[in-house]
Enzyme design. Structure first.
Site, short mmCIF file in Angstrom:
data_model
loop_
_atom_site.label_atom_id
_atom_site.label_comp_id
_atom_site.label_asym_id
_atom_site.label_seq_id
_atom_site.Cartn_x
_atom_site.Cartn_y
_atom_site.Cartn_z
N ASP A 1 -18.85 -6.33 -3.11
CA ASP A 1 -18.53 -7.48 -3.96
C ASP A 1 -18.64 -7.12 -5.44
O ASP A 1 -19.42 -6.26 -5.82
CB ASP A 1 -19.52 -8.63 -3.68
CG ASP A 1 -19.26 -9.26 -2.32
OD1 ASP A 1 -18.17 -9.03 -1.77
OD2 ASP A 1 -20.14 -9.99 -1.84
N ASP B 1 -25.38 -8.27 -6.61
CA ASP B 1 -25.77 -7.77 -5.29
C ASP B 1 -24.85 -6.65 -4.84
O ASP B 1 -25.30 -5.65 -4.29
CB ASP B 1 -25.71 -8.91 -4.25
CG ASP B 1 -27.01 -9.70 -4.24
OD1 ASP B 1 -28.00 -9.21 -4.84
OD2 ASP B 1 -27.02 -10.80 -3.65
N ASP C 1 -20.23 -8.44 -7.77
CA ASP C 1 -21.34 -9.16 -8.39
C ASP C 1 -22.58 -8.25 -8.40
O ASP C 1 -22.49 -7.07 -8.03
CB ASP C 1 -21.61 -10.49 -7.67
CG ASP C 1 -22.04 -10.26 -6.22
OD1 ASP C 1 -22.18 -9.08 -5.82
OD2 ASP C 1 -22.23 -11.25 -5.50
N GLU D 1 -19.29 -4.25 2.57
CA GLU D 1 -20.52 -5.01 2.54
C GLU D 1 -20.37 -6.29 3.37
O GLU D 1 -19.55 -7.14 3.07
CB GLU D 1 -20.81 -5.34 1.07
CG GLU D 1 -21.79 -6.44 0.83
CD GLU D 1 -21.84 -6.81 -0.66
OE1 GLU D 1 -21.16 -6.18 -1.50
OE2 GLU D 1 -22.57 -7.78 -0.97
#
Ligand code: 0RA
Length: 650
Positions: free
Chosen positions: A511, A515, A513, A432
């Protein structure tokens, strides 16, 4: 006992022991693998026997319980496994069923065995792979029992009480010296039992988790029962998609002694979601039953549309796949002697099934179209639109594939390829963002690890028309970098071609998280809808970057969850001064330097990769359409029920 009988008895016992020994020596040969899949397979193997009893018309209630310690109990209300003397083996038939390989339904030639797991190995395999197994048979007013240790009887079948119940109860403890995984997953079992309930209407299946009591002292329990069978299954799978016609089309028949059941619905989407089963086994590679369905669907709809002069204005040739755009369907057949072919042995080969399904569908659909002219027009209009869109999609797809072929290597500029070329040892990380991509590029072992950075949120393919998908640069880059393309096979169906696959490990690295997990879901959706074969063949993985670094002076530890973090804080604090210790929460891959990313996430010797697998394609289909589609309430509900797994980002 005569001398001769004694000898026979001995010889048979030795055979039994050799059989059990073979199962324990090569368990994967009998149950697929010794990981989570194989562990769950044990349950399906036992449940299948009860399903057979139900299909023979003698049982309508099957109760599965996960017991403390991850033992499993399966109880049915069938006739009970016969307990009398087996004439040939000279011991109780019950003991024979439980200890002799493939002794499944041999007593009763009238009840032909139609269910049966993919491997169809029988309950004796489960017995051989259990440290302890207890079978009880409720029959003729009595309760019979026998227990075993790794498949060997601990005593002869005995009567332990009286009962007016009927049925069979099997309780087993999987052997943890054989299985790598020992913990049962409620959702995995639930998905299979739900599927079985839809595939075998009228049978009640329940699942209870007795490993841990709820607050009120009761246990989590789910009941699966379907009166409408596949019609309800299709409605369930397609629940969050927008329907094109009010109700699923449904039929059932028994052509040439082959039970056939089919249901399908059209939605406003573009994907074909056809799920097929033979004897309750998901035939992911399709086969003659699917071919029969497709053939009849195309022929019948086309001839109707022509007769009604609905195709007169269409300038392009209409093709088979146009009739299946936005189609969600389930086909289930029961075949006495199925021939399974293909790479994963999940492709039905029996030719006679093609005609049975074809005739069933044609008759049913002709009637349906006559009786529902309004729905018929809606379906044909959709097919015409699909044909037009297909022409556009083909152009776009060919452009991508031609571009790849023309430019020789043709690899995307953003790809940092590895130097080795043997796909077996090569890996590609889909990363990403450019910044994390840069770190990964520095941190990798460039000999066998390639990096493809992806720009932020890739296209949501669940909502996009097919040609839009090939217009999208990120998607195109993935296809070309991986070396796969979509081709049309002999049956006219689109198929992913893996002949030039460049990496055997494809690793999604996002990641840790919210997102990141959204992006991961978008990528997974793309693979599930357009490159499913890569999932089925075990090539797709998810990287697991650490969530924390706990540091004190020169000492540090990476941690993957809160419990690990707390333990590391305690350990590093040593003298008890936990506040001298520093905790860093990694929100993004970009917060790690190249060396940290290598040692935690990319180094084969130290990393953990999660392999993406497909337990139930139908359930995955439902979940993806729900998560990535337009309908908000079910998505919210899903997130709320799974919220205990989600963490709020600090
Ligand atoms: C063969 C014959 C009969 C019952 C069964 C098999 C049977 C097997 C299993 C395995 C799990 N549950 C089961 N229930 C029944 C009975 C034949 C008869 O009673 O005449």
């Amino acid at each position: 006992m005569s001398e001769e009988n004694k000898n026979n008895y001995g010889a048979e016992n030795i055979q039994v022991l050799e059989g059990l020994e073979a199962v324990r020596k090569r368990p994967a040969m009998y149950i697929g693998d010794i990981g989570t899949k194989g562990l769950h397979h044990l349950v399906y193997e036992v449940v299948d026997n009860s399903i057979d009893e139900a299909l023979a018309g003698h049982c309508d209630d099957i109760k599965v319980t996960i017991l403390p310690g991850n033992a499993i109990r399966v109880l049915d209300n069938g006739r009970g496994i016969p307990t009398g003397m087996h004439p040939k083996e000279k011991k109780s038939a019950l003991e024979v069923v439980m200890t002799v390989l493939h002794a499944g339904g041999k007593f009763d030639k009238d009840t032909y065995k139609v269910s049966g797991g993919l491997h169809g190995v029988g309950v004796s395999c489960v017995n051989a792979l259990s440290t302890h197994l207890n079978v009880r048979v409720f029959r003729e007013g009595k309760i019979f029992q026998q227990e075993y240790s790794i498949g060997k009887p601990l005593y002869d079948v005995k009567v332990i009480g009286e009962s007016d119940q009927r049925g069979t109860e099997v309780t087993f403890q999987p052997d943890d010296t054989i299985f790598q995984a020992t913990e049962y997953n409620f959702e995995t079992l639930q998905n299979r039992l739900r599927e079985l309930a839809y595939l075998n209407k009228g049978i009640k299946l329940s699942l209870t988790d007795e490993r841990e009591a709820l607050e009120d002292g009761s246990f989590h329990s789910e009941i699966f029962f379907s009166e409408g069978g596949l019609k309800e299954f299709v409605t369930y799978i397609d629940g969050t998609r927008e329907k094109l016609i009010p109700e699923a089309v449904y039929c059932e028949s028994d052509k040439f002694g082959i039970p056939v059941e089919i249901a399908f619905q059209y939605n406003t989407g573009y994907a074909e979601n056809l799920h097929s089963y033979v004897n309750n086994i998901n035939t992911i590679e399709g086969g003659t039953h699917v071919a029969g369905f497709r053939r009849a669907l195309t022929r019948t709809l086309k001839s109707y549309a022509e007769k009604q002069k609905l195709l007169d204005k269409l300038k392009i040739e209409i093709s088979g796949e146009d009739f299946r755009e936005g189609l969600t369907g389930v086909i289930s057949v029961k075949v006495a002697e199925p021939q399974f072919e293909g790479q994963t042995k999940t492709k039905l080969g029996n030719n006679e099934v093609m005609g049975a399904v074809d005739q069933t569908v044609a008759e049913m659909l002709e009637n349906y179209l006559e009786e529902h002219p309004k729905e018929a027009k809606i379906i044909v209009d959709k097919v015409v639109l699909a044909a037009q869109a297909r022409a556009a999609a083909r152009k776009a797809r060919e452009m991508v594939q031609r571009k790849g072929a023309m430019s020789g290597m043709g690899l995307p500029g953003k790809l940092s390829d590895c130097s080795k070329t043997d796909p077996k040892i090569c890996e590609i990380f889909l990363v990403e963002g450019d910044s994390a991509g840069g770190t990964a590029k520095q941190g990798r072992d460039r000999e066998f690890q390639a990096i493809l950075p992806l720009r932020g949120k890739i296209l949501n393919v669940e909502k996009a028309l097919e040609h839009k998908i090939y217009d999208n640069e990120e998607v195109r880059n993935m296809f070309t970098a991986l070396g796969v393309h979509i081709a049309t096979n002999e049956e006219g169906a689109k198929e992913l071609n893996l002949d030039n696959l460049r990496y055997h490990k494809i690793v999604i690295m996002t990641d840790a998280d919210v997102d990141g997990s959204h992006i991961r879901t978008l990528i997974l959706t793309l693979f599930f809808r357009y490159m499913k074969k890569l999932i089925e063949s075990g090539h797709l993985y998810i990287a697991t970057p650490p969530l924390y670094m706990v540091k004190k002076g020169k000492d540090f530890k990476y941690c993957w969850d809160d419990a690990g973090r707390d333990a590391a804080v305690k350990e590093l604090a040593k003298e008890g001064k936990e506040d001298s210790v520093h905790v860093q929460r990694y929100k993004g891959l970009g917060e790690m330097n190249a060396e940290q990313l290598w040692e935690t996430t990319m180094d084969p010797a130290r990393r953990t990769l999660k392999q993406v697998t497909l337990d139930s394609a139908a359930e995955a289909d439902r979940i993806f359409s729900m998560l990535m589609g337009d309908d908000v309430p079910p998505r919210r509900e899903f997130i709320e029920t799974h919220a205990k797994y989600a963490k709020i980002d600090a």
